[in-house]
Design an enzyme around this catalytic site. Sequence first.
Site, PDB file in Angstrom:
ATOM      1  CG  PHE A 261     -29.073   2.826  36.163  1.00 12.27           C
ATOM      2  CD1 PHE A 261     -29.097   3.522  34.954  1.00 12.27           C
ATOM      3  CD2 PHE A 261     -30.574   3.193  36.777  1.00 12.27           C
ATOM      4  CE1 PHE A 261     -30.228   4.193  34.287  1.00 12.27           C
ATOM      5  CE2 PHE A 261     -31.429   3.805  36.131  1.00 12.27           C
ATOM      6  CZ  PHE A 261     -31.308   4.215  34.907  1.00 12.27           C
ATOM      7  CB  THR A 292     -29.804  -0.132  28.165  1.00 13.98           C
ATOM      8  OG1 THR A 292     -30.741   0.791  27.665  1.00 13.98           O
ATOM      9  CG2 THR A 292     -29.069  -0.762  27.181  1.00 13.98           C
ATOM     10  CG  ASP A 293     -32.943   1.557  33.749  1.00 14.39           C
ATOM     11  OD1 ASP A 293     -33.708   2.140  33.275  1.00 14.39           O
ATOM     12  OD2 ASP A 293     -32.883   1.369  34.899  1.00 14.39           O
ATOM     13  CE1 TYR A 294     -36.499   7.616  30.078  1.00 15.25           C
ATOM     14  CE2 TYR A 294     -34.217   8.894  30.510  1.00 15.25           C
ATOM     15  CZ  TYR A 294     -35.601   8.980  30.054  1.00 15.25           C
ATOM     16  OH  TYR A 294     -36.558   9.799  29.534  1.00 15.25           O
TER      17      TYR A 294
END
Length: 750
Positions: A261, A292-294
């Site tokens: 992030f 990707t992260d969230y």
Amino acid sequence: MNKMLNKTILFLLVITVFSCKTESNSSAKTSNDTPFDAKVDSLMNLMTLQEKIGQTVMYSGSGTITGPTVNTNFRTYIKEANVGAMLNVYSTKATRDLQKLAVEETRLGIPLLFGYDVIHGFKTIFPINLGLAASWDLEDIEKGSRIAAEEASAVGIHWTFAPMVDISRDPRWGRISEGAGEDVYLGSEIAKAYVKGFQGDDLSKTNTILACAKHFVGYGAAQAGRDYHTVNMGMDELRNVYLPPFEAAVDAGVETFMTAFNELNGVPATANKFLYRDILRDEWGFNGFVVTDYTAINELVEHGFAENEKHATELAIKAGIDQDMMSSANRLYLEELVNEGKVDEALINDACRRILLAKFKLGLFDDPYRYIDEQREKDVIYKPEFLEAARKSAAMCSVLLKNNDKTLPLDKNQTIALIGPLVKDKENILGNWGAAGDRTGKAISVYEGVQEYLADSKVAFAKGCEIEGDDTSGFTKAINAAKTADKVVMVMGEDYDMSGEAASRTNIKLPGKQTDLIKAIRKAVPKKQIVLVLMNGRPLDLSEEDTLADAILETWFPGTSGGYGVADVLFGAYNPSAKLPVTFPRTLGQVPIYYNMKNTGRPIPDHDPHEDYKSHYLDAPNTPLYPFGHGLSYTTFEYSDVELSSETIGFSDTLTATATITNTGDYDGYEIAQLYVHDKVGSITRPVKELKGFQKIFLKKGESKTVSFKLTAKDLEFYNLEEFRVEPGEFEIAIKGTSDFDFEHSFTLE
Ligand code: NOJ
């Protein structure tokens, strides 16, 4: 042709493409040529641009929410072939239901990939990862992740978002609980063990799952320990400390990566070409896919790096990101970006190809439902041998920080007062990221563990206080319990959600009134031995507790069978062997504090740590409360006869360092012998100590064994801001049971 007929013809075509039996893939690094390439190509020839983009999209189901709530019509998107993967779907019913949508209701019937945070267990929860790291037991860590994969795969999960291999030296950061601690060597070895455990040696087997090295990179160095915060890091730290565990994961064959992030030196990781194209793909040859992260693509706007979400989408794919978790960015903007000529379709082909390749490796085109198996689920979930393995792990991860006057092990003939908010706890004991683990009764509390050793009549229980809050009304009962017993055992710590994601703390002391309760009991029974059993997700400031308790056992959050494992240690059925994978400071003001620091130009002299104009604090020593590598046993170990095969080695030689370790105490037990070196002079400064090896050995009381470590020039390599290199010169070397020692031996590389 009507629509139905059209679909049938396509389906037949697809079946022809898919029908060759899945072959296993057990290569170490993901190789460029796979047995599936031709199949992927044939399939991609049938796909429209929109369908290819669909593969690069991931949505969350309605299970656990692991990020900001975003309502999505994921069912509709699946039917429109706009989704390639789902997360947070973790029951056979739910995975089967959504897989059916993808397979039966889309033109090409491409199966979905199901990912989930299987971090330290799926149903059978093992100790939190920081705890697992404290075992320094690579076999056990691999076995635990194998078990997690067995359980998770049975409900249709193909992919875990683990291991988290972020180094962290900041206990304020809640996610320190998910990693392997502060050290690059230990962290790298552990990264490999996790990958091997999850992925096994054959991804086409239905009990192996894809692993994911996360969060690339620097996430653990968030400023001030605040989650998601800025990271500024020079090349020395990045290359020599934070990147190596990721490279180790690639070497172990990890199939996927997740972005971080944070921004790194001004460029958010999710849009960072240098990380994904230059390092991950070009330097390391990684051929798996990157998720990707969230919502991390959308967050590029908040970072102030992208003008809007469409721009963010462009930046992410150009940086080398393949799949978009929860941003809806790829679904909404990628096609438009291609049509406008801003994104080359080849980038989408690459991303799609990598994702399809993973699905082929898993055998999903042979049978999209092959993982989902209700019978297997019944057979494997909470299998007795898994629960037993979790018990053993809990014991192996518990670090004996202090043990004055042989306070531990407890004597079965004595009575004990069991005091504290976590004595009967069955919820927090799983720790953060408890996956599908049961927090409502399945876990074994410490109380239940103790019951295996002591009759209820010998145990006086009092909760005393809650974990948080100011209520001291339970103190009197707790004091009375303490007065009746021979020894006092206090089980205290943090709530499970005080660590993990978005769970940073500015105060790393025991929360609430817990320390006050220990003080009150100490005062009421000044002569009685007090044992403090801790459950927490980070190094705590225990300086007060250290003066109050006679023994301290750090059990982290020990998992589903935690109570049994902890009791095994308390009563000596398992002689503690764990060692800290992270430094425990004396006070938060010392953070970041870690053993492999640099010396500075003004280190404090041993003879007078307060000498003026030296690198120190006015109000606290530089040393930690408990150093990295520290951990006591019920027995004692003596290190002697350190020998080096040579005082001088050449660049292609191997140095053998040996030491004799003797069990000089009264119990049989394991010891973790640690090999440290110090590169005395470098073209950039080198840490005062660096772990370069470790071995866990078993010694019967009175027994001696020789441990032997081999070192080559490659082990002494570092990045000097221009290149990786090994430099000649003098190296100090030691074999010890902790990082707290002075070197006595050295060799020269020439
Ligand atoms: C956000 C976390 O940072 C990441 O580690 C996790 O895998 C995803 N959410 C999915 O739950």
